[in-house]
Write a protein that holds these residues in place. Structure first.
Motif, short mmCIF file in Angstrom:
data_model
loop_
_atom_site.label_atom_id
_atom_site.label_comp_id
_atom_site.label_asym_id
_atom_site.label_seq_id
_atom_site.Cartn_x
_atom_site.Cartn_y
_atom_site.Cartn_z
N UNK A 149 35.81 16.74 23.52
CA UNK A 149 37.23 17.03 23.59
C UNK A 149 37.77 16.92 22.17
N UNK A 150 38.49 17.93 21.73
CA UNK A 150 39.00 17.86 20.37
C UNK A 150 40.34 18.58 20.27
N UNK A 151 41.12 18.10 19.34
CA UNK A 151 42.34 18.79 18.99
C UNK A 151 42.04 19.67 17.79
N UNK A 152 42.91 20.56 17.50
CA UNK A 152 42.71 21.39 16.32
C UNK A 152 42.94 20.56 15.07
N UNK A 153 42.60 21.13 13.96
CA UNK A 153 42.81 20.47 12.67
C UNK A 153 44.19 20.86 12.18
N UNK A 154 44.98 19.87 11.86
CA UNK A 154 46.34 20.11 11.37
C UNK A 154 46.43 19.72 9.90
N UNK A 155 46.91 20.62 9.09
CA UNK A 155 47.08 20.37 7.65
C UNK A 155 48.55 20.20 7.35
N UNK A 156 48.85 19.13 6.64
CA UNK A 156 50.22 18.87 6.19
C UNK A 156 50.20 18.87 4.67
N UNK A 157 50.81 19.89 4.08
CA UNK A 157 50.81 20.04 2.63
C UNK A 157 52.16 19.58 2.10
N UNK A 158 52.14 18.50 1.31
CA UNK A 158 53.37 17.93 0.76
C UNK A 158 53.51 18.23 -0.73
N UNK A 159 52.76 19.16 -1.23
CA UNK A 159 52.74 19.61 -2.62
C UNK A 159 52.19 18.56 -3.59
N UNK A 160 52.28 17.28 -3.30
CA UNK A 160 51.63 16.29 -4.16
C UNK A 160 50.38 15.72 -3.49
N UNK A 161 50.30 15.91 -2.19
CA UNK A 161 49.09 15.51 -1.46
C UNK A 161 48.98 16.38 -0.20
N UNK A 162 47.77 16.49 0.29
CA UNK A 162 47.52 17.24 1.50
C UNK A 162 46.87 16.31 2.51
N UNK A 163 47.41 16.27 3.70
CA UNK A 163 46.90 15.40 4.76
C UNK A 163 46.32 16.29 5.86
N UNK A 164 45.11 15.98 6.28
CA UNK A 164 44.46 16.72 7.36
C UNK A 164 44.28 15.77 8.54
N UNK A 165 44.77 16.17 9.70
CA UNK A 165 44.69 15.36 10.91
C UNK A 165 43.90 16.10 11.98
N UNK A 166 43.10 15.38 12.71
CA UNK A 166 42.34 15.96 13.81
C UNK A 166 41.67 14.85 14.60
N UNK A 167 41.30 15.15 15.83
CA UNK A 167 40.64 14.17 16.68
C UNK A 167 39.56 14.87 17.48
N UNK A 168 38.39 14.26 17.52
CA UNK A 168 37.28 14.79 18.29
C UNK A 168 36.57 13.63 18.98
N UNK A 169 36.40 13.74 20.29
CA UNK A 169 35.72 12.71 21.08
C UNK A 169 34.58 13.38 21.83
N UNK A 170 33.39 12.81 21.73
CA UNK A 170 32.23 13.32 22.44
C UNK A 170 31.67 12.21 23.32
N UNK A 171 31.47 12.51 24.58
CA UNK A 171 30.96 11.51 25.53
C UNK A 171 29.90 12.17 26.39
N UNK A 172 28.80 11.44 26.64
CA UNK A 172 27.78 11.98 27.54
C UNK A 172 27.90 11.29 28.90
N UNK A 173 27.19 11.81 29.87
CA UNK A 173 27.31 11.29 31.24
C UNK A 173 26.79 9.86 31.37
N UNK A 174 25.79 9.51 30.59
CA UNK A 174 25.28 8.14 30.63
C UNK A 174 26.35 7.16 30.13
N UNK A 175 27.10 7.55 29.11
CA UNK A 175 28.19 6.69 28.62
C UNK A 175 29.27 6.54 29.70
N UNK A 176 29.59 7.62 30.38
CA UNK A 176 30.59 7.55 31.44
C UNK A 176 30.17 6.63 32.57
#
Length: 87
Positions: free
Chosen positions: A40-67
């Motif tokens: 399950x993942x969200x897209x990658x979001x870029x926030x450009x503030x001209x003095x710095x760039x912040x990249x946000x995203x989330x990705x979670x991977x789970x298998x059936x044994x973990x569940x």
């Protein structure tokens, strides 16, 4: 407080155990379904503030044994917390 700590530690232990079992079962005939993972993942979001760039995203991977192990941890943690005596 003791119940929460026991629950978190038990959950982390069972998630690590589920990862290990899922990896082992991934190449085992008739048990490869335990190693099937879902991501399950969200897209990658870029926030450009001209003095710095912040990249946000989330990705979670789970298998059936973990569940399955997380469900087992929900069952085991209260019983384990009841047996632990502090003091």
């Amino acid at each position: 407080m003791k119940n929460k700590i026991v629950f978190v530690v038990t959950l982390i232990f069972f998630i690590i155990l589920g990862t290990f079992l899922g990896t082992i079962c991934d190449n085992t005939p008739y048990l490869e379904w335990l190693g099937k993972d879902f991501t399950f993942s969200t897209g990658v979001y870029d926030l450009n503030l001209h003095i710095m760039q912040i990249t946000l995203g989330l990705s979670v991977s789970i298998n059936l044994a973990q569940g399955l192990m997380m469900l087992l941890a929900l069952y085991v943690a209260p019983k384990l917390a009841a047996k632990i005596q502090l003091g």
